[in-house]
Design an enzyme around this catalytic site. Structure first.
Site, mmCIF file in Angstrom:
data_model
loop_
_atom_site.group_PDB
_atom_site.id
_atom_site.type_symbol
_atom_site.label_atom_id
_atom_site.label_comp_id
_atom_site.label_asym_id
_atom_site.label_seq_id
_atom_site.Cartn_x
_atom_site.Cartn_y
_atom_site.Cartn_z
ATOM 1 N N SER A 229 -11.307 -0.626 -0.695
ATOM 2 C CA SER A 229 -10.051 -0.653 0.070
ATOM 3 C C SER A 229 -10.273 -1.017 1.520
ATOM 4 O O SER A 229 -9.408 -1.608 2.163
ATOM 5 C CB SER A 229 -9.378 0.722 0.033
ATOM 6 O OG SER A 229 -8.523 0.840 -1.060
ATOM 7 N N ASP B 290 0.838 -1.191 0.000
ATOM 8 C CA ASP B 290 0.000 0.000 0.000
ATOM 9 C C ASP B 290 0.883 1.254 0.000
ATOM 10 O O ASP B 290 1.964 1.251 -0.596
ATOM 11 C CB ASP B 290 -0.919 -0.035 1.235
ATOM 12 C CG ASP B 290 -2.277 0.596 0.971
ATOM 13 O OD1 ASP B 290 -2.328 1.817 0.797
ATOM 14 O OD2 ASP B 290 -3.268 -0.149 0.927
ATOM 15 N N HIS C 285 -3.591 6.037 3.641
ATOM 16 C CA HIS C 285 -4.379 4.881 3.216
ATOM 17 C C HIS C 285 -3.864 3.575 3.815
ATOM 18 O O HIS C 285 -4.631 2.766 4.355
ATOM 19 C CB HIS C 285 -4.357 4.822 1.687
ATOM 20 C CG HIS C 285 -5.269 3.825 1.075
ATOM 21 N ND1 HIS C 285 -4.887 2.523 0.799
ATOM 22 C CD2 HIS C 285 -6.543 3.933 0.661
ATOM 23 C CE1 HIS C 285 -5.895 1.888 0.241
ATOM 24 N NE2 HIS C 285 -6.912 2.714 0.143
#
Length: 735
Positions: free
Chosen positions: A469, A142, A182
């Protein structure tokens, strides 16, 4: 929305199949690519080569420079050099495929206000309280993670940064709007252990930073991260990232299939390009990976009711929450300019997207006294936006269809609406990408998990985000619990357990979603852990077939495995009758503990009765007290999915220059705007053209320039993908 000018005449209807006009408007080949353009490409070789062997191969191409060599799950390497030599490399007998590096993005919808959906483990069931993921290693590929976060530092083990090429996979910091959070959010959903608890709070996290500032990264970086995760012997890999390409043969999808063959579970987000079909993107298209779509947890959804029609609302970020309202006046404010908002005080105002920013529209409405704003899209598809600053009134985005319905109601003087809030659970999120997968016609996503308004860790705190996600790490954490409970299970058993026990979900009209929208349904981990019988694979694809004159028989094999401690009887229910379809299913049989059996599922199609191109359904399998729903899909001939939607044109100068805007729902291998003479249909030239265009909205400019003659010209706007072309036409009047 771009305005149409007087010099542009619409040809009805805008969406025209290319084949109907092939004789009159044959599209010329696009101009050749610049052979000297420098590109980075991924080279998929027919076998694994040593670095020395690769260098010997590249000696024939002196202008190509080797970058990464992939060893664990992808046979090949990356190179950089001019297009002309990459084209030559494609012809090598040692090479399967040379593909341009794709850009991948962290798959997240805009942040939303926290409404209490942070108790992740509440959705897993009571019987798993004794499980925590202890001893399970999970690789998070990620944007990196904030391993100093108090909820994550205990479970963070190590990692690598493939952006900066060092051993510090920290999130991007200090770059303002390009800072990232994220990966930290994803890691928290999986294994936070502090103020909030993740799904598997005792699992070990390995972080691989493959997405850099702004949350983007390349195929090369992600492949390198996958390679490293395999060398680090992780048990599970999570990829909450995506591309615009719906295809099973991209390098990352191929790599994930190899990951699974090595005994590692691969979990991938399906993407956030729904609700249209054919929107699932790589790596969520990988056949052996667990592809995850997003459903809602138990959330309090506001609806507007007008003329007995209910329309759900999703708050724009930085706007106030909607509240229950008995009866309120509704008016149209057109585009939201101040001179169009003279009668909005104390009312909810409907605005059309375009010209002004969302913030400008809302600010104008607020200053003129509106108590709420609905902004409707100017193209097909879902609409979620965000405001640049906080406003004191609620704001929501709705679809063009919903907006047109409300506008028509206002025109008919039906100008009052009611707002109610209702608790909802297990509704498929509009943004969640749907299948099928192109070319293989597989069912994707495989399963759903909560992915709407999920609170988790971010650098310096916590935040609620939504997207597939957020759903993918929910499944990765669930896989850790399954491995802890069943250490002898491999990736195939874990995937089957989640799919075989998933809950099929329905939309707001109580209609069950298609299997290529929801896969097997929303996961139920407690039921998966207690499963006694597994069916592998968890869904059946019969592929794509072209009908001939006699009856056709298609066969798929499944493996039924008894993983329990008792003898189990297995029987099959015939699917609901469909015209032109008949079935041959296995007779009932029994399995002893540990025993498995490979059996065929046979479908017969009668060409004289059957004409549906895309059909799906469920086969019910009874295994003792367990009912397993086995999704299936078959595709006959080429499905008619659109390559291009809508085209708006605006003259921007007194001369012959224009801006255009169009929408490509699945992207395009080739996109072009070709100019033809109206009288002779002779091709004049390309006004604009592009290759490998991403899915979504496409904007651009072109100049007609000096033409020999004034008068009417025809422009053809086309998009090609997977051997099919769709087109739109307009008449352009040149003075």
């Amino acid at each position: 929305m771009l305005k149409r000018t007087l010099g542009i005449l619409l040809i009805f209807p805008l969406f025209i199949s290319y084949t109907t006009l092939a004789a009159s408007l044959k599209t010329p080949d696009l101009p050749s690519q610049n052979p000297n353009e420098i590109q980075i490409a991924i080279v998929h070789t027919k076998t694994n080569y040593t670095e020395q062997e690769i260098d010997e191969l590249l000696e024939r191409y002196p202008h190509l420079e080797r970058r990464y060599t992939f060893k664990e799950v992808f046979s090949g390497f990356s190179v950089e050099g001019p297009v002309r030599e990459l084209e030559k490399l494609k012809q090598s007998e040692s090479v399967n495929q040379v593909s341009k590096v794709q850009t991948y993005m962290a798959e997240t919808e805009d942040p939303v206000e926290i409404i209490g959906a942070d108790e992740i483990r509440n959705y897993l069931g009571k019987s798993i309280e004794h499980l925590s993921g202890k001893g399970i290693k999970i690789g998070v590929i990620d944007t990196g993670i904030d391993y100093q976060h108090p909820d994550l530092h205990k479970n963070y083990k190590e990692g690598y940064d493939f952006v900066d090429k060092d051993k510090d996979p920290m999130e991007t910091k200090g770059l303002g709007k390009r800072d990232t959070f994220h990966g930290t959010h994803v890691a928290g959903i999986i294994a936070a252990d502090g103020k909030m608890k993740g799904v598997a709070p005792n699992a070990t996290i390995y972080a691989y930073r493959a997405l850099g500032p702004g949350g983007s990264g390349t195929t090369e970086q992600i492949l390198a991260a996958i390679d490293r995760a395999v060398r680090d012997k992780v048990d599970i890999i999570n990829l909450s990232l995506g591309s615009d390409v719906n295809g099973p043969d991209l390098p990352i999808s191929l790599a994930l299939n190899e990951v699974v063959k090595k005994g590692i579970i691969a979990v991938a987000a399906a993407g956030n390009a729904g609700p249209a079909e054919w929107t699932v993107g790589s790596p969520g298209t990988a056949s052996k990976a667990i592809s995850v779509g997003a459903s809602t947890p138990n959330i309090n959804t506001p609806f507007i009711i007008i003329n007995d029609n209910k329309i759900p609302l999703t708050n724009m970020e930085n706007s106030k929450e909607w509240a229950d309202v008995g009866s309120v006046h509704l008016v149209s404010g057109r585009l939201g300019k101040r001179n169009q908002l003279t009668d909005v005080k104390g009312k909810i105002v409907l605005l059309e997207r375009g010209e002004l920013t969302f913030t400008e529209k809302v600010q104008n409405a607020y200053e003129m006294g509106a108590i709420g704003v609905l902004i409707y899209n100017n193209i097909e598809g879902p609409f979620q936006g965000m405001l640049e600053k906080e406003v004191a009134i609620p704001v929501a985005g709705i679809t063009r269809e919903e907006g047109e319905f409300i506008k028509e109601s206002i025109r008919k003087k039906e100008t009052y609406l009611t707002i109610v809030k209702k608790w909802e659970k297990d509704v498929l999120a509009d943004f969640s990408s749907r299948g099928p997968v192109t070319s293989t016609w597989e069912i994707k996503p495989d399963v759903l998990a909560p992915g709407v308004v999920i609170n988790s860790t971010v650098p310096n705190g916590y935040m609620a985000l939504q997207g597939t996600s957020m759903a993918a790490p929910f499944v990765a954490g669930a896989c850790a619990l399954l491995l802890e409970a069943h250490p002898d299970w491999g990736p195939e058993e874990v995937k089957a357990a989640l799919m075989n026990t998933a809950k099929s979900v329905k939309n707001r009209q109580n209609v069950t979603y298609k299997v290529y929208e929801q896969g097997a349904g929303r996961i139920q981990v407690d039921k998966a852990i207690d499963a006694n019988v597994l069916i592998m694979p968890g869904s059946i694809r019969f592929g794509k077939y072209k009908l001939v004159k006699e009856e056709n028989q298609y066969k798929a094999y499944i493996t039924v495995k008894n993983v329990g401690e008792n003898i189990e009887k297995i029987s099959f229910d015939f699917p609901k009758g469909k015209r032109g379809i008949s079935w041959r299913l296995p007779l009932s049989f029994t399995l002893k503990p540990g025993q498995k059996k490979n059996v065929p599922i046979i479908m017969n199609i009668d060409n004289n009765l059957f004409n549906d191109k895309l059909q799906d359904g469920i086969i019910n399998v009874r295994a003792g007290r367990q009912l397993i729903k086995l999704p299936y899909l078959y595709v006959l001939e080429e499905p008619d999915y659109p390559r291009i939607m809508g085209f708006d044109l605006l003259k921007i100068t007194e001369g012959n220059s224009y801006e255009y805007e169009t929408y490509l729902p699945t992207g395009a291998e080739e996109f072009g705007i070709a100019l033809f003479r109206e009288d002779t249909l002779q091709f004049v030239r390309f006004l604009d053209w592009k290759k490998e265009v991403k899915r979504g909205r496409l904007k651009g400019e072109f100049s007609v320039g000096n033409l020999d003659e004034a008068g009417n010209y025809r422009i053809k706007v086309f998009a090609k993908k997977a051997g099919k072309e769709d087109m739109l036409e307009k008449i352009l009047k040149i003075k």
